[in-house]
Scaffold this active site. Structure first.
Site, mmCIF file in Angstrom:
data_model
loop_
_atom_site.group_PDB
_atom_site.id
_atom_site.type_symbol
_atom_site.label_atom_id
_atom_site.label_comp_id
_atom_site.label_asym_id
_atom_site.label_seq_id
_atom_site.Cartn_x
_atom_site.Cartn_y
_atom_site.Cartn_z
ATOM 1 N N ILE A 136 0.838 -1.207 0.000
ATOM 2 C CA ILE A 136 0.000 0.000 0.000
ATOM 3 C C ILE A 136 0.872 1.256 0.000
ATOM 4 C CG2 ILE A 136 -1.746 1.295 1.293
ATOM 5 C CD1 ILE A 136 -2.819 -1.457 2.285
ATOM 6 N N ARG B 124 -3.779 1.276 10.905
ATOM 7 C CA ARG B 124 -4.464 0.724 12.081
ATOM 8 C C ARG B 124 -4.500 1.817 13.147
ATOM 9 N NH1 ARG B 124 -6.287 -2.530 9.287
ATOM 10 N NH2 ARG B 124 -6.204 -4.793 9.391
ATOM 11 N N GLU C 187 -12.147 1.760 17.423
ATOM 12 C CA GLU C 187 -13.182 1.658 16.380
ATOM 13 C C GLU C 187 -14.075 0.435 16.506
ATOM 14 O OE1 GLU C 187 -10.514 1.384 12.887
ATOM 15 O OE2 GLU C 187 -11.386 -0.587 12.492
ATOM 16 N N HIS D 146 -13.198 3.116 8.321
ATOM 17 C CA HIS D 146 -12.462 1.941 7.835
ATOM 18 C C HIS D 146 -13.019 1.472 6.479
ATOM 19 C CE1 HIS D 146 -9.602 -1.279 9.537
ATOM 20 N NE2 HIS D 146 -9.578 -1.343 8.214
ATOM 21 N N ALA E 297 -11.235 2.356 3.468
ATOM 22 C CA ALA E 297 -10.230 2.574 2.428
ATOM 23 C C ALA E 297 -10.167 1.408 1.442
ATOM 24 C CB ALA E 297 -8.854 2.810 3.056
HETATM 25 P P1 NAD Z 1 2.770 -4.922 3.624
HETATM 26 O O1 NAD Z 1 3.051 -6.085 4.514
HETATM 27 O O2 NAD Z 1 2.851 -5.098 2.139
HETATM 28 O O3 NAD Z 1 3.734 -3.703 4.012
HETATM 29 C C1 NAD Z 1 3.933 -3.262 5.321
HETATM 30 C C2 NAD Z 1 5.299 -2.629 5.379
HETATM 31 O O4 NAD Z 1 5.444 -1.998 6.652
HETATM 32 C C3 NAD Z 1 6.456 -3.621 5.225
HETATM 33 O O5 NAD Z 1 7.346 -3.178 4.213
HETATM 34 C C4 NAD Z 1 7.136 -3.609 6.592
HETATM 35 O O6 NAD Z 1 8.538 -3.833 6.528
HETATM 36 C C5 NAD Z 1 6.794 -2.210 7.055
HETATM 37 N N1 NAD Z 1 6.928 -1.974 8.482
HETATM 38 C C6 NAD Z 1 6.754 -2.842 9.511
HETATM 39 N N2 NAD Z 1 6.973 -2.207 10.677
HETATM 40 C C7 NAD Z 1 7.304 -0.931 10.380
HETATM 41 C C8 NAD Z 1 7.645 0.209 11.155
HETATM 42 N N3 NAD Z 1 7.679 0.157 12.493
HETATM 43 N N4 NAD Z 1 7.945 1.364 10.514
HETATM 44 C C9 NAD Z 1 7.902 1.430 9.165
HETATM 45 N N5 NAD Z 1 7.573 0.386 8.384
HETATM 46 C C10 NAD Z 1 7.283 -0.776 8.985
HETATM 47 O O7 NAD Z 1 1.328 -4.407 4.057
HETATM 48 P P2 NAD Z 1 0.295 -3.548 3.185
HETATM 49 O O8 NAD Z 1 -0.527 -4.458 2.356
HETATM 50 O O9 NAD Z 1 1.019 -2.428 2.538
HETATM 51 O O10 NAD Z 1 -0.665 -2.994 4.337
HETATM 52 C C11 NAD Z 1 -0.201 -2.080 5.309
HETATM 53 C C12 NAD Z 1 -1.254 -1.956 6.396
HETATM 54 O O11 NAD Z 1 -2.409 -1.316 5.857
HETATM 55 C C13 NAD Z 1 -1.812 -3.293 6.928
HETATM 56 O O12 NAD Z 1 -0.968 -3.833 7.925
HETATM 57 C C14 NAD Z 1 -3.152 -2.893 7.483
HETATM 58 O O13 NAD Z 1 -2.990 -2.543 8.835
HETATM 59 C C15 NAD Z 1 -3.523 -1.641 6.685
HETATM 60 N N6 NAD Z 1 -4.702 -1.832 5.812
HETATM 61 C C16 NAD Z 1 -5.753 -0.977 5.953
HETATM 62 C C17 NAD Z 1 -6.869 -1.116 5.132
HETATM 63 C C18 NAD Z 1 -8.049 -0.169 5.243
HETATM 64 O O14 NAD Z 1 -9.100 -0.447 4.660
HETATM 65 N N7 NAD Z 1 -7.926 0.934 5.945
HETATM 66 C C19 NAD Z 1 -6.908 -2.131 4.183
HETATM 67 C C20 NAD Z 1 -5.797 -2.988 4.056
HETATM 68 C C21 NAD Z 1 -4.692 -2.841 4.881
#
Ligand code: NAD
Length: 329
Positions: free
Chosen positions: A155, A234, A263, A295, A297
């Site tokens: 993302i 989150r 939430e 929530h 997105a």
């Molecule tokens: P992903 O696993 O592809 O990427 C997450 C990245 O965060 C990884 O590169 C990881 O190394 C990095 N990371 C871990 N800890 C970190 C830190 N302390 N500081 C900086 N980077 C760090 O995940 P994604 O698919 O990109 O999703 C990211 C987050 O988006 C999910 O974990 C979820 O919580 C959230 N999400 C929200 C929605 C929504 O509808 N709002 C939908 C899907 C996912």
């Protein structure tokens, strides 16, 4: 295979029904969240299918195990709401949908940025009331400003690609560098530098014990005055009360939240005729420079179709004892 589907919503049920024609699972839909007092509903089911605010702590997992449930299928990417150790100890397999449409979340993220920046939410209300005054609606050019993206996974990368198109300078932070970020012109920097230099900060990392309240008073203090902060990741990544103090002092100039730490008792249902007993949420919702979405997105047709397809495929693989890359315990 009999599947108990919790936190059911019509927009989710429809794509699952469509895709289930190819799988033929026996699905029972429950509106209720899965938590301690609903776990008993699982008796006689082989699997449960759950979402972000279902609460699968050790007690719930033990109830599931004694009810005969062998699989927890998350229809989302994050799994901070599941006690994985308890699931493994109880012999329950846990699968998730690691990616369904990163673009859906990234596009909503940038939508929040542009709406807040150009006060579109305020302008919408004004013009409906024939108020065409522009006072208070001045924004800034995104072009030439600095974005700070925390987390360069799927993302974060999709967000970076859009922001590059807007002509922003891209600073990123992630303990694991993604080589795909560099050709976009993104620069990996320590968190402190990102806080110091970014005009817009957006969270795209998972919630983990080590980054709980990553954005709190002392991190806000390091940021530029008037910084814009977006959280579509989150709720627990941001300390909401500290954010309110930073809004009041002018440190935070705009805040866009699609997620909120508390939430689980609010989102995904209509509370418009109820008293909401959450003063922090009430206060946040009163600011003109705070934009809250519930929530949503992920909520595109493409993402829902992918969620349904991948979840049912995960369940089929486990039911056939086939290897499943999306198993997380
Ligand atoms: P992903 O696993 O592809 O990427 C997450 C990245 O965060 C990884 O590169 C990881 O190394 C990095 N990371 C871990 N800890 C970190 C830190 N302390 N500081 C900086 N980077 C760090 O995940 P994604 O698919 O990109 O999703 C990211 C987050 O988006 C999910 O974990 C979820 O919580 C959230 N999400 C929200 C929605 C929504 O509808 N709002 C939908 C899907 C996912």
């Amino acid at each position: 295979m009999k599947i108990a589907f919790f936190s059911s919503q019509p927009y989710m049920q429809h794509p699952f029904d469509e895709h289930n024609r190819d799988y033929g699972f026996d699905i029972t839909w429950f509106d209720a969240r899965l938590e301690a007092h609903t776990a008993a509903l699982c008796r006689g089911f082989d699997a449960v299918c759950v979402f972000v605010n279902d609460k699968l702590d050790a007690d719930v997992i033990n109830t599931l195990a004694s009810a005969g449930v062998g699989i927890i299928a998350l229809r989302c990417a994050g799994y901070n709401n599941v006690d994985l150790e308890a699931a493994s100890a109880a012999g329950i397999q846990v699968v998730r949908v690691p990616a369904y449409s990163p673009e859906a979340v990234a596009e909503h993220t940038v939508g929040l940025m542009l709406t807040l920046n150009r006060h579109i939410h305020k302008a919408y209300q004004r013009t409906r009331d024939a108020n065409f005054s522009l006072n208070g609606l001045v924004g800034f050019n995104m072009h030439g400003k600095t974005a700070g993206i925390i987390g360069t996974g799927k993302i974060g990368m999709a967000t970076l690609r859009i922001l590059q198109g807007l002509g922003m300078t891209l600073l990123v932070h992630d303990p694991v560098e993604n080589p795909e970020a560099l050709p976009l012109g993104a620069r990996y920097v320590p968190l402190e530098q990102l806080f110091r230099e970014a005009d817009v900060i957006s969270l795209h990392c998972p919630l983990l014990p080590e980054n709980y309240h990553l954005l709190r008073h002392d991190s806000f203090e390091q940021m530029k005055d008037g910084v814009m902060i977006i959280n579509t990741s989150r709720g627990g990544l941001l300390h909401a009360q500290d954010a309110i103090a930073a809004i009041n002092s002018g440190k935070i100039g705009a805040l866009g939240l699609d997620v909120y730490e508390e939430e689980e008792n609010l989102f995904f249902s209509d509370k418009s005729c109820e008293i909401i007993h959450d003063d922090t949420f009430h206060l946040l919702s009163t600011y003109p420079n705070v934009l809250l979405t519930g929530h949503q997105a992920f909520l595109t047709h493409e993402a829902l179709a992918a969620i349904a397809h991948i979840t049912l495929d995960n369940l089929q693989r486990l039911s056939r004892n086939e290897p499943c890359d999306n198993q997380i315990n």
